[in-house]
Design a protein around this motif. Structure first.
Motif, short mmCIF file in Angstrom:
data_model
loop_
_atom_site.label_atom_id
_atom_site.label_comp_id
_atom_site.label_asym_id
_atom_site.label_seq_id
_atom_site.Cartn_x
_atom_site.Cartn_y
_atom_site.Cartn_z
N THR A 231 30.24 80.90 2.06
CA THR A 231 30.51 81.33 3.44
C THR A 231 31.74 80.63 4.00
O THR A 231 32.02 79.49 3.64
CB THR A 231 29.27 80.99 4.30
OG1 THR A 231 28.20 81.83 3.87
CG2 THR A 231 29.51 81.21 5.77
N VAL B 88 33.87 91.69 7.57
CA VAL B 88 32.97 90.59 7.23
C VAL B 88 33.62 89.74 6.14
O VAL B 88 34.51 90.22 5.42
CB VAL B 88 31.58 91.09 6.79
CG1 VAL B 88 30.95 91.94 7.88
CG2 VAL B 88 31.65 91.85 5.48
N ALA C 65 24.77 90.11 11.98
CA ALA C 65 24.90 88.99 12.91
C ALA C 65 24.81 89.45 14.37
O ALA C 65 24.56 88.63 15.26
CB ALA C 65 26.23 88.27 12.68
N HIS C 66 24.99 90.75 14.64
CA HIS C 66 24.97 91.24 16.02
C HIS C 66 23.65 91.91 16.42
O HIS C 66 23.48 92.28 17.57
CB HIS C 66 26.12 92.22 16.24
CG HIS C 66 27.46 91.62 15.94
ND1 HIS C 66 28.04 90.65 16.73
CD2 HIS C 66 28.32 91.83 14.91
CE1 HIS C 66 29.21 90.30 16.21
NE2 HIS C 66 29.40 90.99 15.10
N THR D 116 27.46 92.39 9.32
CA THR D 116 27.40 92.89 10.70
C THR D 116 26.01 92.71 11.30
O THR D 116 25.83 92.86 12.51
CB THR D 116 27.84 94.37 10.77
OG1 THR D 116 27.22 95.09 9.69
CG2 THR D 116 29.35 94.51 10.67
N ARG E 75 31.64 85.98 10.41
CA ARG E 75 30.38 86.66 10.09
C ARG E 75 30.41 87.12 8.62
O ARG E 75 31.44 87.59 8.12
CB ARG E 75 30.14 87.85 11.02
CG ARG E 75 31.12 88.97 10.85
CD ARG E 75 30.91 90.12 11.86
NE ARG E 75 32.13 90.93 11.90
CZ ARG E 75 32.57 91.60 12.95
NH1 ARG E 75 31.89 91.59 14.09
NH2 ARG E 75 33.70 92.29 12.89
N TYR F 275 30.81 77.39 14.58
CA TYR F 275 31.28 78.77 14.38
C TYR F 275 31.58 79.07 12.91
O TYR F 275 31.89 78.18 12.13
CB TYR F 275 32.53 79.03 15.21
CG TYR F 275 32.24 79.06 16.69
CD1 TYR F 275 31.71 80.20 17.29
CD2 TYR F 275 32.49 77.94 17.48
CE1 TYR F 275 31.42 80.23 18.65
CE2 TYR F 275 32.21 77.95 18.84
CZ TYR F 275 31.68 79.11 19.41
OH TYR F 275 31.39 79.13 20.75
N GLN G 121 23.86 82.94 15.14
CA GLN G 121 23.87 84.41 15.14
C GLN G 121 23.80 84.97 13.73
O GLN G 121 23.07 85.92 13.45
CB GLN G 121 25.14 84.93 15.83
CG GLN G 121 25.14 84.74 17.33
CD GLN G 121 26.49 85.11 17.93
OE1 GLN G 121 27.54 84.57 17.57
NE2 GLN G 121 26.48 86.06 18.84
N ASN G 122 24.60 84.40 12.83
CA ASN G 122 24.69 84.95 11.47
C ASN G 122 23.43 84.70 10.64
O ASN G 122 23.10 85.49 9.77
CB ASN G 122 25.90 84.36 10.75
CG ASN G 122 26.26 85.13 9.49
OD1 ASN G 122 26.93 86.16 9.54
ND2 ASN G 122 25.78 84.66 8.35
N PRO H 200 34.68 88.91 14.90
CA PRO H 200 34.05 88.43 13.66
C PRO H 200 33.71 86.93 13.71
O PRO H 200 33.08 86.42 12.79
CB PRO H 200 35.11 88.70 12.59
CG PRO H 200 36.41 88.68 13.33
CD PRO H 200 36.11 89.21 14.72
N VAL I 4 31.43 84.27 14.88
CA VAL I 4 30.08 84.17 15.43
C VAL I 4 29.56 82.75 15.20
O VAL I 4 30.17 81.98 14.45
CB VAL I 4 29.12 85.19 14.76
CG1 VAL I 4 29.58 86.63 15.00
CG2 VAL I 4 28.99 84.93 13.26
#
Ligand code: FA5
Ligand code: MG
Length: 412
Positions: free
Chosen positions: A106, A140, A121-122, A119, A116, A113, A87-88, A81, A83
């Motif tokens: 957030t 998350v 984010a992936h 999900t 996340r 870093y 990415q996010n 988790p 990220v």
């Protein structure tokens, strides 16, 4: 810019997460309480209700989508988790000034870093690795209000499916002149680079899939509706709501993947759909679980009811009798920069799962002093025993003290 780091994160120069050390900095606003949830992996615990739902969904995808007898969807449930902001947010085309990036919403670990927030984010990385169809389950993290349906950690499941032109159009009989891409204008029905046929066929495949998934979970005579939505990484976008116990509940967000995202992942000649759903939402409805804190319970009264169950068994949770609530209010003058989520995090850090609900019940501006006052009502309830007034007072007092110390409020 909200000073989220005012909530004393109380890590030293670094924070250790899943065996890796991250230096803290001015961005850090994750709290030890939150970080302690990382690695619990409820969705991977045998017989846990979140795991049962995850397995039901995985089995739906594995049996519904086969190519020469093999499942086409790959499943991931162990991605970290932790990220990057990139990415996010950036990989998903989330604008620089989007509210979801605010530290009030957030959990950041540091300036590179974060935990996340979805999900999604992936998505980009898994597409880039060459996959055409995958599902991802994971925990998350979002800074949020506190009540029976909100917890700062919850679980999502992502699904993505890509199509080449052959894969998308092979079911259509008259293919003359139809192609995936064309130059045009973005409107409600499609992106600027998609043909109308592309957009409509992807939408159709997506909706058929998700309606079938919901019927597989809730039974054939389920009432559902599609609601138009907006996400930076899909267009067009929708939310799916189901009618359950006399109310409409949003279960998932989805849409036609932004071509810019697919291009950045190297899938330039493909189009696709994506969705993200909330596992707690599904589990609470399916198993009649009344409070989102119960998922984190280590008490046998809860877990016992799912033991020995297979993911296809139907289960109705029987509430262990509810112990009485204790209600205490707290009023304070707030400083100029103040976000309720700072206070919610503090309450969560001190009170843990004893806190059932926190709500802002009154706010007023002092006409002369020009100062703003907030009154919050904190509802305490232990899930497994009756709390004494002394136990509650102790926690409440600590919340007052730390709010004054860390948030710059003046308790009235
Ligand atoms: C998203 O997180 C998008 N990433 C979903 C998505 C994926 C859209 C792929 C398009 C393509 P949203 O914030 O609405 O969107 O959350 C998705 C689902 O997670 C919701 O429908 C709900 O089921 C669940 N969810 C959201 N917030 C909470 C919460 N605070 N508590 C429990 N479940 C939640
Ligand atoms: Mg939503």
């Amino acid at each position: 810019h909200s000073p989220a780091n005012k909530v004393c994160h109380s890590f030293g120069d670094s924070v250790e997460i899943l065996g890796k050390s991250y230096p803290t900095d001015h961005f850090t606003n994750a709290t030890p309480t939150i970080v302690s949830k990382i690695g619990r992996n409820l969705h991977n615990k045998e017989h846990h209700p979140l795991h049962l739902i995850y397995k039901r969904i995985e089995s739906f995808f594995h049996k519904s989508y086969l190519r020469r007898g093999n499942p086409i969807f790959s499943a991931y449930s162990n991605l970290s988790p932790v990220v990057t902001h990139e990415q996010n947010f950036d990989s998903l085309l989330v604008p620089q000034n989007h509210v979801s990036r605010l530290p009030s919403d957030t959990y950041y670990i540091n300036s590179e870093y974060m935990l996340r927030a979805h999900t999604s984010a992936h998505q980009r990385d898994l597409v880039r690795s060459g996959l055409d169809a995958f599902i991802v389950a994971g925990d998350v993290y979002r800074r949020d209000a506190i009540d029976a349906t909100h917890y700062p950690v919850f679980h999502q499941m992502e699904g993505v499916r890509l199509f080449s032109d052959f894969e998308l159009f092979n079911k259509v009989s008259d293919l003359s002149g139809v192609s995936l891409f064309e130059d045009g204008r973005r409107d409600n029905t499609r992106q600027e680079t998609h043909s109308l046929e592309t957009s409509k066929l992807v939408e159709h495949d997506l909706k058929v899939c998700l309606e079938a998934l919901m019927r597989c979970l809730f039974g054939e005579d389920l009432n559902m509706r599609w609601v138009d939505a907006y996400f930076p990484f899909t267009h067009p976008s929708w939310e799916l709501e189901i009618y359950h116990q006399e109310e409409w509940v949003e279960m998932l967000g989805c849409g036609v993947m932004e071509q810019k995202l697919l291009d950045s992942a190297g899938a330039t000649n493909k189009v696709g759909w994506a969705f993200g759903l909330g596992l707690e939402r599904l589990a609470m409805k399916l198993f009649s679980i009344p409070d989102i804190r119960l998922f984190w319970s280590t008490d046998s009264g809860f877990l016992h009811q799912f033991e020995g169950k297979d993911f296809n068994d139907s289960i109705i949770y029987k509430p262990v009798s509810k112990y009485p609530q204790c209600v205490n209010d707290i009023s304070f003058w707030i400083p100029e920069e103040f976000s309720p989520n700072d206070f919610y995090d503090l309450v969560r850090s001190v009170g843990g799962d004893l806190v059932e609900q926190v709500s802002l019940v009154d706010e007023f501006l002092h006409p002369k002093k020009k100062r703003m006052s907030h009154c919050y009502r904190i509802v305490y309830r232990h899930m497994e025993k009756t709390l004494t007034q002394e136990e509650v007072n102790e926690v409440h007092q600590e919340i007052e003290n730390l709010s004054a110390q860390n948030l710059g409020v003046e308790v009235r």
